[in-house]
Design a protein around this motif. Structure first.
Motif, PDB file in Angstrom:
ATOM      1  N   LYS A  63       1.122  -1.176  -0.306  1.00 42.48           N
ATOM      2  CA  LYS A  63      -0.617  -0.407   0.049  1.00 42.48           C
ATOM      3  C   LYS A  63       1.105   1.603  -0.143  1.00 42.48           C
ATOM      4  CE  LYS A  63      -3.144   3.234   1.128  1.00 42.48           C
ATOM      5  NZ  LYS A  63      -2.478   4.053   1.133  1.00 42.48           N
ATOM      6  N   PHE A  64       2.214   0.894   0.857  1.00 39.64           N
ATOM      7  CA  PHE A  64       2.231   2.182   0.856  1.00 39.64           C
ATOM      8  C   PHE A  64       4.308   1.871   0.971  1.00 39.64           C
ATOM      9  CE2 PHE A  64       2.209   6.891   3.213  1.00 39.64           C
ATOM     10  CZ  PHE A  64       3.206   7.647   2.096  1.00 39.64           C
ATOM     11  N   PRO A  65       4.425   1.844   0.005  1.00 38.17           N
ATOM     12  CA  PRO A  65       6.301   1.303   0.585  1.00 38.17           C
ATOM     13  C   PRO A  65       7.475   2.525   0.659  1.00 38.17           C
ATOM     14  CG  PRO A  65       6.095   1.930  -1.421  1.00 38.17           C
ATOM     15  CD  PRO A  65       4.299   1.632  -1.442  1.00 38.17           C
ATOM     16  N   GLU A  66       6.793   3.816   0.636  1.00 41.76           N
ATOM     17  CA  GLU A  66       7.860   4.727   0.947  1.00 41.76           C
ATOM     18  C   GLU A  66       7.548   5.459   2.320  1.00 41.76           C
ATOM     19  OE1 GLU A  66       7.105   4.826  -3.086  1.00 41.76           O
ATOM     20  OE2 GLU A  66       5.699   4.862  -1.580  1.00 41.76           O
ATOM     21  N   LEU A  67       6.309   4.489   3.603  1.00 46.02           N
ATOM     22  CA  LEU A  67       6.012   4.693   4.374  1.00 46.02           C
ATOM     23  C   LEU A  67       7.676   4.253   5.387  1.00 46.02           C
ATOM     24  CD1 LEU A  67       4.781   5.867   6.696  1.00 46.02           C
ATOM     25  CD2 LEU A  67       2.889   4.086   6.499  1.00 46.02           C
ATOM     26  N   SER A 106       3.319   4.614  -5.327  1.00 44.54           N
ATOM     27  CA  SER A 106       2.788   3.788  -6.556  1.00 44.54           C
ATOM     28  C   SER A 106       2.038   2.524  -6.047  1.00 44.54           C
ATOM     29  CB  SER A 106       4.388   3.530  -7.356  1.00 44.54           C
ATOM     30  OG  SER A 106       5.205   2.174  -5.849  1.00 44.54           O
ATOM     31  N   GLY A 107       1.941   2.698  -4.485  1.00 48.16           N
ATOM     32  CA  GLY A 107       0.789   1.250  -4.014  1.00 48.16           C
ATOM     33  C   GLY A 107       0.025   1.587  -4.180  1.00 48.16           C
ATOM     34  N   LYS A 108      -1.257   0.770  -4.161  1.00 45.93           N
ATOM     35  CA  LYS A 108      -2.114   0.267  -4.139  1.00 45.93           C
ATOM     36  C   LYS A 108      -3.044  -0.177  -3.153  1.00 45.93           C
ATOM     37  CE  LYS A 108      -1.300  -1.689  -8.660  1.00 45.93           C
ATOM     38  NZ  LYS A 108      -1.115  -2.682  -9.649  1.00 45.93           N
TER      39      LYS A 108
END
Length: 485
Positions: A125-129, A177-179
């Protein structure tokens, strides 16, 4: 002639023949090695299971449940501890505190495991977090707050993260780029977040209990850093004995978090500082001296922990003396440097200095005395132009040279009275006889003027004594009679 393909096929046949010759025992060893590798990877694969219960097992253990119940009962009961006549190792309160310290370490490890589980699930969902929020509890709170929301402008993260990090997270989420996660994966992730937060609250209860007993367990450490910070240091280190064995440089870093400033200034941020920054002494110290104060607090807290670990001073007097020493040193640091005093000139000596005298000094003065030539060159005669080396007043002037003076270069010093006496005695010794009438006396005398002369020693002595005798000699060396008066 064999082709290249035929040679390759022949090599493959040789390899197959060698493999057939391998004994069956090696296959058994290989099977055992495969079983060991599978056993080692089994624990690593637990982190990737979809079932949260197979990953996090601490909360269901009997030890965890018993310790938490004892801690809750002790907190409700209050602090009723007496150290009179009770051995520390046999005291049940101390045993419970030791169990709490060990449990706090296990809770920390369990939180890290759950954090890895949440990160693996929420990475879709949110790889940068995970690169923006490093602390596991903060990461769990943010994930639970965001959920499956794609527009973070609709999510209020105030109170969970600093304002600068919130802005960076919001900007990064708009370009991620997450989904969205499936409902099943999202529910497991939220459950893992709740479990991590429950473990964190249980850890706080344990620390509160240890803090309430710090005055009994570690009175000297509590005096220096406070009961709350002492409990956190003991809980993170794994007990009082572990804290006492730890060097001061590691005590300073206990509880330090990895800080992500997201490109902002590092001027006001404190690095390499853990729970020590929560102490009252650290907060009241000026910012310029805080790194030194942190090192000083860690060193003194380590000394106090070593005293408490052997029950060297249950009254806390050592801790109070160390705390006073810390205050004195910090006050000494803040004192302005002493003003530079002007250096006064030495008092001049009014008395005349002692000058060296004697024969050696007189000889030196005679040797380096100014010559008559230099005296005349330094003088000028009124109304008469001086001669110069280049003529017409050019070059070096000659002064009165050639106009006056005797032409001598150096003044001839007159002979002193002492010199006259010495020369007279020397002449008497060399030229005249001593007046003795022994057979060794000679009537010959050597003079620089007339050469060898004959003389009467007795008459010569009588002449020196009376001053009225005289001896006459002819220039040819003949002897003349002596006239007596």
């Amino acid at each position: 002639m064999a082709t290249l393909a035929d040679s390759f096929l022949a090599d493959l046949d040789e390899l197959s023949d060698n493999e057939a010759e391998i004994p069956a025992d090696d296959g058994g060893d290989a099977a055992d090695m495969d079983e060991d590798v599978d056993g080692d990877l089994a624990d690593l694969e637990n982190l990737n299971y979809d079932d949260l219960d197979s990953v996090s097992k601490l909360q269901k253990t009997q030890r965890y449940i018993d310790v938490i119940q004892k801690v809750e009962g002790a907190l409700q009961k209050g602090s009723d501890v007496s150290i009179q006549g009770v051995d520390l190792e046999d005291d049940p309160e101390y045993q419970l505190i030791v169990e709490c310290n060990a449990l706090s370490v296990d809770i920390e490890n369990e939180i890290v495991i759950i954090h890895n589980f949440i990160r693996d699930k929420y990475r879709l969902k949110f790889p940068e977090l995970e690169s923006l929020v490093h602390h596991p509890i903060d990461y769990a709170r943010v994930v639970k707050k965001i959920g499956n929301e794609m527009d973070l402008t609709l999510v209020d993260l105030e109170g969970l993260l600093p304002s600068a990090i919130i802005m960076v997270v919001s900007v990064t989420a708009s370009t991620t780029s997450g989904k969205p996660l499936p409902e099943e994966v999202l529910s497991k992730t939220i459950e893992a977040c709740d479990r991590a937060l429950d473990l964190d609250s249980a850890k706080k209860k344990v620390l509160d209990f240890v803090e309430s007993r710090m005055g009994y367990i570690a009175p000297n450490v509590s005096t220096i850093v406070g009961s709350a910070v002492a409990a956190k240091l003991m809980g993170t280190a794994g007990g009082l004995s572990a804290l006492a064995k730890m060097p001061a440089c590691n005590v300073q870093l206990l509880g330090a978090k990895k800080k992500n400033l997201a490109g902002f200034s590092t001027a006001t941020s404190q690095f390499h500082v853990g729970y020590i920054e929560q102490t009252e002494i650290f907060q009241t110290t000026p910012p310029n001296f805080r790194p030194r104060a942190c090192r000083l607090l860690a060193a003194k807290a380590t000394l106090a922990a070593r005293v408490d670990s052997i029950r060297g001073d249950p009254s806390g007097k050592t801790g109070r003396s160390l705390k006073d020493e810390i205050h004195k040193k910090i006050e000494k640091w803040q004192e302005p440097p002493p003003a530079k005093q002007p250096k006064p000139l030495p008092v001049p000596d009014s008395e005349p200095k002692k000058k060296r005298g004697g024969r050696r000094l007189r000889k030196m003065k005679e040797r380096y005395a100014i010559t008559d030539m230099r005296k005349l060159a330094n003088r000028m005669q009124f109304g008469i132009p001086e001669e110069s080396s280049l003529g017409d007043g050019l070059g070096e002037g000659y002064g009165m040279l050639g106009q006056a003076g005797s032409g001598k270069l150096r003044v001839s010093a007159g002979q002193s009275k002492l010199g006259v006496k010495v020369s007279k005695k020397f002449k008497e010794k060399n030229y005249g006889s001593s007046g003795a009438t022994s057979g060794l006396t000679s009537s010959l005398a050597f003079t620089p003027v007339q050469g060898i002369e004959l003389t009467n020693p007795q008459a010569h002595a009588h002449q020196l004594g009376s001053g009225t005798q005289s001896t006459y000699f002819s220039e040819t060396g003949t002897f003349s009679k002596i006239k007596r008066t």
